[in-house]
Design a protein around this motif. Sequence first.
Motif, PDB file in Angstrom:
ATOM      1  N   THR A 103       3.341  -0.087  -0.408  1.00 45.53           N
ATOM      2  CA  THR A 103       2.086   0.599  -0.693  1.00 45.53           C
ATOM      3  C   THR A 103       1.019  -0.472  -0.837  1.00 45.53           C
ATOM      4  OG1 THR A 103       3.173   2.430  -1.847  1.00 45.53           O
ATOM      5  CG2 THR A 103       0.814   2.075  -2.284  1.00 45.53           C
ATOM      6  N   VAL A 104       0.013  -0.417   0.021  1.00 36.97           N
ATOM      7  CA  VAL A 104      -1.015  -1.447   0.053  1.00 36.97           C
ATOM      8  C   VAL A 104      -2.347  -0.852  -0.387  1.00 36.97           C
ATOM      9  CG1 VAL A 104      -2.220  -3.137   1.476  1.00 36.97           C
ATOM     10  CG2 VAL A 104       0.176  -2.581   1.963  1.00 36.97           C
ATOM     11  N   ASN A 105      -2.952  -1.423  -1.439  1.00 38.66           N
ATOM     12  CA  ASN A 105      -4.279  -1.041  -1.871  1.00 38.66           C
ATOM     13  C   ASN A 105      -5.258  -2.050  -1.277  1.00 38.66           C
ATOM     14  OD1 ASN A 105      -6.751  -0.901  -3.436  1.00 38.66           O
ATOM     15  ND2 ASN A 105      -5.617   0.374  -4.906  1.00 38.66           N
ATOM     16  N   LEU A 106      -5.964  -1.642  -0.246  1.00 37.99           N
ATOM     17  CA  LEU A 106      -6.834  -2.574   0.459  1.00 37.99           C
ATOM     18  C   LEU A 106      -8.014  -3.028  -0.400  1.00 37.99           C
ATOM     19  CD1 LEU A 106      -6.921  -1.005   4.047  1.00 37.99           C
ATOM     20  CD2 LEU A 106      -5.498  -2.877   3.188  1.00 37.99           C
TER      21      LEU A 106
ATOM     22  N   GLN B 236      -3.649  -5.326  -3.870  1.00 41.93           N
ATOM     23  CA  GLN B 236      -2.314  -5.215  -4.455  1.00 41.93           C
ATOM     24  C   GLN B 236      -1.331  -4.621  -3.458  1.00 41.93           C
ATOM     25  OE1 GLN B 236      -2.997  -2.910  -8.049  1.00 41.93           O
ATOM     26  NE2 GLN B 236      -2.927  -4.774  -9.281  1.00 41.93           N
ATOM     27  N   VAL B 237      -0.114  -5.134  -3.492  1.00 40.25           N
ATOM     28  CA  VAL B 237       0.957  -4.644  -2.634  1.00 40.25           C
ATOM     29  C   VAL B 237       2.146  -4.302  -3.515  1.00 40.25           C
ATOM     30  CG1 VAL B 237       2.529  -5.157  -0.732  1.00 40.25           C
ATOM     31  CG2 VAL B 237       0.197  -6.078  -0.697  1.00 40.25           C
ATOM     32  N   GLN B 238       2.622  -3.086  -3.395  1.00 35.65           N
ATOM     33  CA  GLN B 238       3.801  -2.654  -4.136  1.00 35.65           C
ATOM     34  C   GLN B 238       4.953  -2.453  -3.150  1.00 35.65           C
ATOM     35  OE1 GLN B 238       2.115   0.881  -6.070  1.00 35.65           O
ATOM     36  NE2 GLN B 238       2.390  -0.174  -8.051  1.00 35.65           N
ATOM     37  N   MET B 239       6.128  -2.951  -3.530  1.00 38.89           N
ATOM     38  CA  MET B 239       7.315  -2.795  -2.701  1.00 38.89           C
ATOM     39  C   MET B 239       8.221  -1.738  -3.295  1.00 38.89           C
ATOM     40  SD  MET B 239       8.231  -6.730  -1.586  1.00 38.89           S
ATOM     41  CE  MET B 239       8.038  -7.414  -3.235  1.00 38.89           C
TER      42      MET B 239
END
Length: 283
Positions: A75-78, A82-85
């Motif tokens: 999940t990428v918050n542009l 932030q990047v969640q795996m």
Amino acid sequence: MKVGILAGGLGTRLAEETESKPKPMVEIGGRPIMWHIMMHYAHYGFKDFAIALGYKGEVIKKYMVDYCSLNSNLTVNLESGQVQMHGGLRPNWTIDLIDTGLHTNTGGRIKRLIPYMGNETFMLTWGDGVSDINLQDLLAFHRHHGKLATMTVVRPPTRFGLPVLEGDRVIEFSEKPQIKEGWINGAFFVLEPQVFDYIGNDNTLWEKEPLETLAKDGQLMAYQYDGFWQCMDTLRDKRRLQTLWDGGNAPWKIWEESNASLSNGSQGLHRDGTRTYAASPTT
């Protein structure tokens, strides 16, 4: 226990594949051959690696840095960056990636790993060969004889098929171990830290003076392994490994990928039929 992997060579005999990447990153079944080697060690509980880099080492660094994200849902918050795996395969390995020089020989690469190996027994192999060897049995053999170095010796398949004749008729034609040619160095070493004293400098070839002197001093023992072993020196070798993988008949794949990070080695396969030594707990 640390596992050293030499991954810095130029790979000139596999030039078709190594123009843009180091040989340990050449893929079998969509994964670098070094990944296969590391999965093998992890299956037996050895998950602390030190990789000696050289030629195109940045490719290996990038692969390891990106490994978890490339094998997970993201999940990428542009806006925030932030990047969640989510999920995916995340082996509980620790990996030291060490630049050991572009033209450093094998002995020099090993010596440059000294600060990362600890003052204890360690394992060592090349980044281009796979086997189904039981690594806990190998370690137990090493601890049993008490010398400084154990080298796995193997009988690889002949480069050309061997015809078996009955009169003028060929009754069998297949690749078989080189029984008549004797044993060769198959890597998969177990070593004591004192072996570093046998290595001179960056120009030292591990396979020459260090091993020769260890043998002369009575400190080098051979673990004779008759099971599967295959290096990847040429494109022909790569194609053979790929064919085995594609056919679901890859003898070195003894792990279950879904739980490789949790394996303690207790379910390891022992296929060679050689004598077994009582294995000590992994450290």
